[in-house]
Enzyme design. Structure first.
Site, PDB file in Angstrom:
ATOM      1  N   TYR A  17      -0.522   8.269  -2.522  1.00 33.07           N
ATOM      2  CA  TYR A  17      -0.782   8.199  -3.945  1.00 33.07           C
ATOM      3  C   TYR A  17      -1.870   8.749  -4.326  1.00 33.07           C
ATOM      4  CZ  TYR A  17       2.949   4.209  -3.653  1.00 33.07           C
ATOM      5  OH  TYR A  17       3.899   3.661  -3.528  1.00 33.07           O
ATOM      6  N   GLY A  18      -2.816   9.095  -3.630  1.00 32.71           N
ATOM      7  CA  GLY A  18      -4.079   9.568  -4.122  1.00 32.71           C
ATOM      8  C   GLY A  18      -4.217  10.729  -4.508  1.00 32.71           C
ATOM      9  N   CYS A  25      -3.646  -1.017  -2.056  1.00 35.35           N
ATOM     10  CA  CYS A  25      -4.136   0.291  -2.141  1.00 35.35           C
ATOM     11  C   CYS A  25      -5.081   0.636  -3.548  1.00 35.35           C
ATOM     12  CB  CYS A  25      -2.885   1.120  -2.794  1.00 35.35           C
ATOM     13  SG  CYS A  25      -2.943   2.899  -3.020  1.00 35.35           S
ATOM     14  N   GLU A  56      -5.969   9.553   9.315  1.00 36.69           N
ATOM     15  CA  GLU A  56      -4.456   9.588  10.090  1.00 36.69           C
ATOM     16  C   GLU A  56      -4.396  10.306  11.135  1.00 36.69           C
ATOM     17  OE1 GLU A  56      -1.319   9.156   7.469  1.00 36.69           O
ATOM     18  OE2 GLU A  56      -2.397   7.383   6.367  1.00 36.69           O
ATOM     19  N   CYS A  76     -11.103   3.510  -0.829  1.00 34.15           N
ATOM     20  CA  CYS A  76     -10.159   3.794  -0.276  1.00 34.15           C
ATOM     21  C   CYS A  76      -9.745   3.036   0.882  1.00 34.15           C
ATOM     22  CB  CYS A  76     -10.087   5.327  -0.092  1.00 34.15           C
ATOM     23  SG  CYS A  76      -8.403   5.941   0.775  1.00 34.15           S
ATOM     24  N   THR A  77      -8.365   2.585   1.134  1.00 34.11           N
ATOM     25  CA  THR A  77      -8.044   1.864   2.253  1.00 34.11           C
ATOM     26  C   THR A  77      -8.545   2.404   3.598  1.00 34.11           C
ATOM     27  OG1 THR A  77      -5.965   3.069   1.972  1.00 34.11           O
ATOM     28  CG2 THR A  77      -5.973   0.811   1.197  1.00 34.11           C
ATOM     29  N   HIS A  78      -8.457   3.687   3.619  1.00 32.70           N
ATOM     30  CA  HIS A  78      -8.876   4.452   4.987  1.00 32.70           C
ATOM     31  C   HIS A  78     -10.308   4.358   5.355  1.00 32.70           C
ATOM     32  CE1 HIS A  78      -4.646   5.454   4.288  1.00 32.70           C
ATOM     33  NE2 HIS A  78      -4.680   6.405   5.528  1.00 32.70           N
ATOM     34  N   ASP A  99       0.790  -1.278   0.121  1.00 34.46           N
ATOM     35  CA  ASP A  99      -0.077  -0.162   0.048  1.00 34.46           C
ATOM     36  C   ASP A  99       0.897   1.150  -0.005  1.00 34.46           C
ATOM     37  OD1 ASP A  99      -2.454   1.573   0.283  1.00 34.46           O
ATOM     38  OD2 ASP A  99      -1.955   1.989   2.332  1.00 34.46           O
ATOM     39  N   SER A 100       0.247   2.278  -0.333  1.00 30.31           N
ATOM     40  CA  SER A 100       1.148   3.687  -0.246  1.00 30.31           C
ATOM     41  C   SER A 100       1.561   3.886   1.322  1.00 30.31           C
ATOM     42  CB  SER A 100       0.227   4.809  -0.711  1.00 30.31           C
ATOM     43  OG  SER A 100      -1.053   4.796  -0.172  1.00 30.31           O
TER      44      SER A 100
HETATM   45  N1  DGL Z   1      -4.050   3.732   0.103  1.00 34.03           N
HETATM   46  C1  DGL Z   1      -4.745   4.749  -0.693  1.00 34.03           C
HETATM   47  C2  DGL Z   1      -5.654   4.226  -1.450  1.00 34.03           C
HETATM   48  O1  DGL Z   1      -6.435   3.433  -1.082  1.00 34.03           O
HETATM   49  C3  DGL Z   1      -5.051   6.060   0.238  1.00 34.03           C
HETATM   50  C4  DGL Z   1      -3.877   6.642   0.594  1.00 34.03           C
HETATM   51  C5  DGL Z   1      -3.180   7.609  -0.221  1.00 34.03           C
HETATM   52  O2  DGL Z   1      -3.703   8.586  -0.994  1.00 34.03           O
HETATM   53  O3  DGL Z   1      -1.924   7.086  -0.622  1.00 34.03           O
HETATM   54  O4  DGL Z   1      -6.150   4.930  -2.405  1.00 34.03           O
END
Ligand code: DGL
Length: 267
Positions: A44-45, A75, A154, A186-188, A12-13
């Site tokens: 990464y987003g 991710c 976060e 999105c992961t979060h 993941d990022s």
């Molecule tokens: N892991 C990214 C995603 O699921 C979220 C965090 C990021 O922007 O890197 O898109």
């Protein structure tokens, strides 16, 4: 080492992919897992397609050095821009998070109106509406980028007034469209379920792809004869590209337990 005893590589990022890792840990308790969080280059987003593809290729190469038997792209931003290219580039099974989430959403929706929330990169890729249209040409998709959600999670502001207000603003269009199913792209976002439910009400079903991904991984391992033998104690390894302490502190929020060892990789 026999192939089925090798670990599964997950990247993941940064931290967010731990939501996917948690699900893999509970649904595949016998599998060793190597997690790489690219904490030096997160997020990464908000990055370009070119950067996301380059980073994702580098992440797979790094995990291959750890002798993994399969890769999970936890991710969403990487899955939506880089999955096809990764599969063309590397000779190893690679699972992304988009398709499992889409399949679940299509199985869940009654009205055929699906909301998708994700990072600007994922929404910009069009990956979710494209796949939904390919699988069901009658389904309607309403997409919304939610760039403030990742920093709010976060920061640990999972149930604050400001988070609720931000969510109410982002979800306006999805509410107006009367979507009955929402993909957390999105992961979060699984950590924001309480706030999202407050804004949308309980009638809108939330699709958390982390669980779906682990089911896909399980099936694939079995089909390919790659599943580790049952009743073994799995080992977990955590790798990051920036300082480990921050990751260690934050990881508890995603995994519900303390991680002991986090290694910084030489990049
Ligand atoms: N892991 C990214 C995603 O699921 C979220 C965090 C990021 O922007 O890197 O898109």
């Amino acid at each position: 080492m026999k192939k089925n005893q090798q670990a599964i590589g997950v990247f993941d990022s940064g931290l967010g992919g731990l939501t996917v890792l948690k699900s893999l840990m509970s649904n595949l308790p016998q599998e060793d897992l190597v997690y790489f969080g690219d904490t030096a280059r997160v997020p990464y987003g908000t990055k370009s397609r070119e950067s996301i593809i380059q980073f994702s290729k580098e992440n797979v190469s790094l995990l291959l050095e750890h002798n993994v038997k399969m890769i999970v792209v936890a991710c969403n931003s990487s899955s939506s821009h880089a999955l096809t290219i990764l599969r063309q580039t590397f000779n190893i099974p690679i699972v992304g998070v988009i398709e499992p989430g889409v399949q679940k959403a299509l199985a869940t929706t009654k009205k055929g109106i699906i909301g998708v929330i994700a990072t600007p990169a994922t929404i910009g890729s069009g990956a979710y509406p494209r796949l939904i249209a390919a699988l069901d040409k009658h389904a309607r998709v309403v997409s919304q980028a939610c760039p403030l959600f990742v920093p709010l999670v976060e920061e640990g502001w999972l149930d604050k007034k400001v988070t609720f207000e931000v969510a109410a603003e982002y979800l306006k269009k999805i509410k107006q469209a009367k979507a009955d199913t929402l993909i957390l792209g999105c992961t979060h976002y699984p950590l924001l379920k309480t706030v999202l439910r407050k804004v949308l009400g309980n009638s809108v079903k939330l699709v958390d792809s982390a669980h779906e991904v682990s089911l896909v991984v399980k099936t694939l391992l079995e089909e390919q004869g790659l599943a580790a033998s049952a009743h073994r104690r799995a080992k977990y390894r955590f790798l990051v590209s920036d300082q480990p302490d921050h990751f260690k502190r934050q990881a508890k929020r995603f995994l519900d337990y303390d991680i002991q060892n986090v290694e910084r990789v030489a990049w």
